[in-house]
Scaffold this motif. Structure first.
Motif, PDB file in Angstrom:
ATOM      1  N   ARG A   1     -11.600 -42.648  68.446  1.00 18.02           N
ATOM      2  CA  ARG A   1     -11.048 -43.711  67.603  1.00 18.02           C
ATOM      3  C   ARG A   1     -10.724 -44.978  68.394  1.00 18.02           C
ATOM      4  NH1 ARG A   1      -9.354 -42.183  62.490  1.00 18.02           N
ATOM      5  NH2 ARG A   1      -9.497 -39.949  62.060  1.00 18.02           N
ATOM      6  N   ILE A   2     -10.716 -44.894  69.714  1.00 18.21           N
ATOM      7  CA  ILE A   2     -10.367 -46.034  70.550  1.00 18.21           C
ATOM      8  C   ILE A   2     -11.637 -46.654  71.118  1.00 18.21           C
ATOM      9  CG2 ILE A   2      -8.993 -46.847  72.483  1.00 18.21           C
ATOM     10  CD1 ILE A   2      -7.388 -45.615  70.175  1.00 18.21           C
ATOM     11  N   VAL A   3     -11.912 -47.889  70.714  1.00 17.76           N
ATOM     12  CA  VAL A   3     -13.081 -48.609  71.217  1.00 17.76           C
ATOM     13  C   VAL A   3     -12.620 -49.980  71.688  1.00 17.76           C
ATOM     14  CG1 VAL A   3     -14.703 -47.405  69.705  1.00 17.76           C
ATOM     15  CG2 VAL A   3     -13.660 -49.548  68.947  1.00 17.76           C
ATOM     16  N   GLU A   4     -13.357 -50.570  72.592  1.00 14.75           N
ATOM     17  CA  GLU A   4     -13.033 -51.900  73.081  1.00 14.75           C
ATOM     18  C   GLU A   4     -13.393 -52.925  71.994  1.00 14.75           C
ATOM     19  OE1 GLU A   4     -11.337 -54.358  75.872  1.00 14.75           O
ATOM     20  OE2 GLU A   4     -11.536 -52.158  75.937  1.00 14.75           O
ATOM     21  N   PRO A   5     -12.426 -53.725  71.525  1.00 17.26           N
ATOM     22  CA  PRO A   5     -12.719 -54.619  70.407  1.00 17.26           C
ATOM     23  C   PRO A   5     -13.596 -55.799  70.804  1.00 17.26           C
ATOM     24  CG  PRO A   5     -10.497 -55.010  71.224  1.00 17.26           C
ATOM     25  CD  PRO A   5     -11.026 -53.801  71.960  1.00 17.26           C
ATOM     26  N   THR A   6     -14.444 -56.206  69.897  1.00 15.24           N
ATOM     27  CA  THR A   6     -15.208 -57.435  70.047  1.00 15.24           C
ATOM     28  C   THR A   6     -14.289 -58.614  69.718  1.00 15.24           C
ATOM     29  OG1 THR A   6     -15.899 -57.473  67.735  1.00 15.24           O
ATOM     30  CG2 THR A   6     -17.274 -56.209  69.283  1.00 15.24           C
ATOM     31  N   PRO A   7     -14.680 -59.839  70.055  1.00 15.60           N
ATOM     32  CA  PRO A   7     -13.861 -61.000  69.666  1.00 15.60           C
ATOM     33  C   PRO A   7     -13.595 -61.064  68.166  1.00 15.60           C
ATOM     34  CG  PRO A   7     -15.441 -61.643  71.331  1.00 15.60           C
ATOM     35  CD  PRO A   7     -15.789 -60.227  70.954  1.00 15.60           C
ATOM     36  N   LEU A   8     -14.616 -60.727  67.367  1.00 21.22           N
ATOM     37  CA  LEU A   8     -14.428 -60.735  65.921  1.00 21.22           C
ATOM     38  C   LEU A   8     -13.394 -59.692  65.506  1.00 21.22           C
ATOM     39  CD1 LEU A   8     -15.265 -61.795  63.152  1.00 21.22           C
ATOM     40  CD2 LEU A   8     -17.134 -60.114  63.155  1.00 21.22           C
ATOM     41  N   GLN A   9     -13.474 -58.520  66.102  1.00 22.89           N
ATOM     42  CA  GLN A   9     -12.495 -57.478  65.793  1.00 22.89           C
ATOM     43  C   GLN A   9     -11.092 -57.869  66.257  1.00 22.89           C
ATOM     44  OE1 GLN A   9     -14.568 -54.293  67.769  1.00 22.89           O
ATOM     45  NE2 GLN A   9     -15.381 -53.454  65.854  1.00 22.89           N
ATOM     46  N   GLU A  10     -10.998 -58.589  67.366  1.00 19.40           N
ATOM     47  CA  GLU A  10      -9.692 -59.040  67.842  1.00 19.40           C
ATOM     48  C   GLU A  10      -9.042 -59.980  66.826  1.00 19.40           C
ATOM     49  OE1 GLU A  10      -9.848 -60.695  71.735  1.00 19.40           O
ATOM     50  OE2 GLU A  10      -9.971 -58.730  72.712  1.00 19.40           O
ATOM     51  N   ALA A  11      -9.838 -60.823  66.173  1.00 17.31           N
ATOM     52  CA  ALA A  11      -9.290 -61.702  65.138  1.00 17.31           C
ATOM     53  C   ALA A  11      -8.768 -60.891  63.961  1.00 17.31           C
ATOM     54  CB  ALA A  11     -10.355 -62.694  64.674  1.00 17.31           C
ATOM     55  N   SER A  12      -9.474 -59.835  63.611  1.00 14.79           N
ATOM     56  CA  SER A  12      -9.019 -58.953  62.530  1.00 14.79           C
ATOM     57  C   SER A  12      -7.749 -58.217  62.927  1.00 14.79           C
ATOM     58  CB  SER A  12     -10.121 -57.953  62.166  1.00 14.79           C
ATOM     59  OG  SER A  12     -11.282 -58.617  61.696  1.00 14.79           O
ATOM     60  N   ILE A  13      -7.678 -57.794  64.178  1.00 13.71           N
ATOM     61  CA  ILE A  13      -6.475 -57.123  64.681  1.00 13.71           C
ATOM     62  C   ILE A  13      -5.276 -58.070  64.615  1.00 13.71           C
ATOM     63  CG2 ILE A  13      -5.393 -56.120  66.739  1.00 13.71           C
ATOM     64  CD1 ILE A  13      -8.250 -55.178  67.540  1.00 13.71           C
ATOM     65  N   ALA A  14      -5.488 -59.310  65.033  1.00 13.12           N
ATOM     66  CA  ALA A  14      -4.413 -60.298  64.997  1.00 13.12           C
ATOM     67  C   ALA A  14      -3.891 -60.473  63.574  1.00 13.12           C
ATOM     68  CB  ALA A  14      -4.901 -61.628  65.555  1.00 13.12           C
ATOM     69  N   SER A  15      -4.794 -60.535  62.616  1.00 11.65           N
ATOM     70  CA  SER A  15      -4.386 -60.687  61.224  1.00 11.65           C
ATOM     71  C   SER A  15      -3.566 -59.493  60.757  1.00 11.65           C
ATOM     72  CB  SER A  15      -5.622 -60.848  60.337  1.00 11.65           C
ATOM     73  OG  SER A  15      -5.256 -61.047  58.988  1.00 11.65           O
ATOM     74  N   ALA A  16      -4.012 -58.288  61.097  1.00 14.01           N
ATOM     75  CA  ALA A  16      -3.280 -57.088  60.698  1.00 14.01           C
ATOM     76  C   ALA A  16      -1.886 -57.054  61.319  1.00 14.01           C
ATOM     77  CB  ALA A  16      -4.070 -55.844  61.099  1.00 14.01           C
ATOM     78  N   ILE A  17      -1.785 -57.452  62.573  1.00 11.78           N
ATOM     79  CA  ILE A  17      -0.489 -57.469  63.257  1.00 11.78           C
ATOM     80  C   ILE A  17       0.458 -58.453  62.583  1.00 11.78           C
ATOM     81  CG2 ILE A  17       0.676 -58.160  65.394  1.00 11.78           C
ATOM     82  CD1 ILE A  17      -1.771 -57.017  66.891  1.00 11.78           C
ATOM     83  N   ILE A  18      -0.022 -59.663  62.319  1.00  6.54           N
ATOM     84  CA  ILE A  18       0.828 -60.701  61.724  1.00  6.54           C
ATOM     85  C   ILE A  18       1.267 -60.309  60.316  1.00  6.54           C
ATOM     86  CG2 ILE A  18       0.814 -63.085  60.861  1.00  6.54           C
ATOM     87  CD1 ILE A  18      -1.036 -63.724  63.305  1.00  6.54           C
ATOM     88  N   LEU A  19       0.339 -59.821  59.514  1.00 14.54           N
ATOM     89  CA  LEU A  19       0.678 -59.444  58.140  1.00 14.54           C
ATOM     90  C   LEU A  19       1.568 -58.211  58.089  1.00 14.54           C
ATOM     91  CD1 LEU A  19      -2.764 -60.088  56.407  1.00 14.54           C
ATOM     92  CD2 LEU A  19      -0.710 -61.502  56.317  1.00 14.54           C
ATOM     93  N   GLY A  20       1.594 -57.442  59.177  1.00 13.13           N
ATOM     94  CA  GLY A  20       2.423 -56.244  59.223  1.00 13.13           C
ATOM     95  C   GLY A  20       3.792 -56.455  59.832  1.00 13.13           C
ATOM     96  N   LEU A  21       4.122 -57.690  60.218  1.00 11.91           N
ATOM     97  CA  LEU A  21       5.419 -57.963  60.823  1.00 11.91           C
ATOM     98  C   LEU A  21       6.540 -57.847  59.794  1.00 11.91           C
ATOM     99  CD1 LEU A  21       4.589 -61.065  63.069  1.00 11.91           C
ATOM    100  CD2 LEU A  21       5.229 -58.777  63.871  1.00 11.91           C
ATOM    101  N   PRO A  22       7.742 -57.462  60.228  1.00 16.38           N
ATOM    102  CA  PRO A  22       8.901 -57.489  59.322  1.00 16.38           C
ATOM    103  C   PRO A  22       9.139 -58.892  58.796  1.00 16.38           C
ATOM    104  CG  PRO A  22       9.403 -56.279  61.335  1.00 16.38           C
ATOM    105  CD  PRO A  22       8.082 -56.949  61.563  1.00 16.38           C
ATOM    106  N   ARG A  23       9.790 -59.000  57.635  1.00 16.23           N
ATOM    107  CA  ARG A  23       9.957 -60.295  56.990  1.00 16.23           C
ATOM    108  C   ARG A  23      11.406 -60.573  56.586  1.00 16.23           C
ATOM    109  NH1 ARG A  23       4.613 -59.727  53.121  1.00 16.23           N
ATOM    110  NH2 ARG A  23       3.130 -59.421  54.827  1.00 16.23           N
ATOM    111  N   PRO A  24      12.299 -60.714  57.556  1.00 17.08           N
ATOM    112  CA  PRO A  24      13.688 -61.080  57.225  1.00 17.08           C
ATOM    113  C   PRO A  24      13.799 -62.568  56.898  1.00 17.08           C
ATOM    114  CG  PRO A  24      13.446 -60.891  59.589  1.00 17.08           C
ATOM    115  CD  PRO A  24      12.124 -60.478  59.003  1.00 17.08           C
ATOM    116  N   ILE A  25      13.140 -62.976  55.826  1.00 15.74           N
ATOM    117  CA  ILE A  25      13.005 -64.399  55.514  1.00 15.74           C
ATOM    118  C   ILE A  25      14.351 -65.031  55.169  1.00 15.74           C
ATOM    119  CG2 ILE A  25      12.555 -64.236  53.029  1.00 15.74           C
ATOM    120  CD1 ILE A  25      10.395 -66.251  55.458  1.00 15.74           C
ATOM    121  N   ASP A  26      15.291 -64.234  54.674  1.00 11.24           N
ATOM    122  CA  ASP A  26      16.612 -64.758  54.336  1.00 11.24           C
ATOM    123  C   ASP A  26      17.375 -65.239  55.559  1.00 11.24           C
ATOM    124  OD1 ASP A  26      16.449 -64.352  51.599  1.00 11.24           O
ATOM    125  OD2 ASP A  26      17.186 -62.303  51.719  1.00 11.24           O
TER     126      ASP A  26
END
Length: 211
Positions: A3-28
């Motif tokens: 399951r562990i593969v070295e990401p391509t640049p395109l995959q790294e962009a997808s990873i970045a998106s998943a990380i950001i969208l998965g962050l906690p959101r204490p917006i208050d």
């Protein structure tokens, strides 16, 4: 199967998106709400104003980043007086900062960082369309880093039907995602942080969430 593969640049962009969208959101709990306007999508500003006015928030400021007035979907520049009318209905005026014309996301972030420094802002809630949020976030990180500033950035993706038509392009919202990924890759590392820098930042962020 490995399951562990070295990401391509395109995959790294997808990873970045998943990380950001998965962050906690204490917006208050953030110090400033930041709406990244553009593409005729009034929902970006409306969502931030609703949080600013109708919900419990500790924010001292709301920053409305400038639009590109050359876009056909921008009927008039966004000003305080415009924001006081429908569909925005802004009534809480103290702490509101509205920028003028900006050419692109990078210049928008330059203005945001200028406000961070001038207002001594300690954390940000970043309001942007789902398809645009990742590039906004990575661009803001790079722009803050250039000013030697590190503060919590809480992402807030605007909920929009992915099959809704874009006011500016006429395409469906989801069709704008490939172009955003292409820009992320082209603008690294000058204007957009790459994955390793994002990972270093989020490690820090999880230990410094606004509360």
């Amino acid at each position: 199967m490995n399951r562990i593969v070295e990401p391509t640049p395109l995959q790294e962009a997808s990873i970045a998106s998943a990380i950001i969208l998965g962050l906690p959101r204490p917006i208050d709990s953030v110090d400033a709400l930041v709406a990244i306007s553009g593409q005729g999508e009034s929902c970006r500003i409306i969502e931030a104003i609703q949080w600013w006015q109708k919900r419990k928030t500790r924010a001292r400021h709301i920053l409305i980043a400038g639009d590109n007035y050359h876009q056909k979907s921008i009927p008039e520049p966004v000003t305080i007086s415009v924001l006081q009318r429908a569909p925005y209905n802004l009534t809480k005026l103290s702490g509101v900062e509205v920028d003028g014309h900006q050419e692109n996301t990078k210049t928008q972030m330059d203005w945001v960082v200028k406000m961070v420094l001038e207002k001594d802002i300690t954390s940000i809630g970043l309001f942007a369309s789902l398809y645009h949020l990742t590039r906004c976030y990575l661009t803001l990180l790079r722009t803050l880093a250039k000013s030697n500033v590190q503060i919590p950035i809480i992402p807030w993706p605007i909920p929009v039907d992915p099959c809704r038509q874009s006011p500016e392009t006429g395409s469906k919202m989801w069709q704008l995602i490939p172009g955003e990924i292409d820009r992320i890759l082209r603008y690294q590392p000058k204007d957009v942080v790459p994955l390793p820098e994002l990972l270093a930042y989020t490690t820090w962020l999880y230990q410094n969430m606004p509360a």
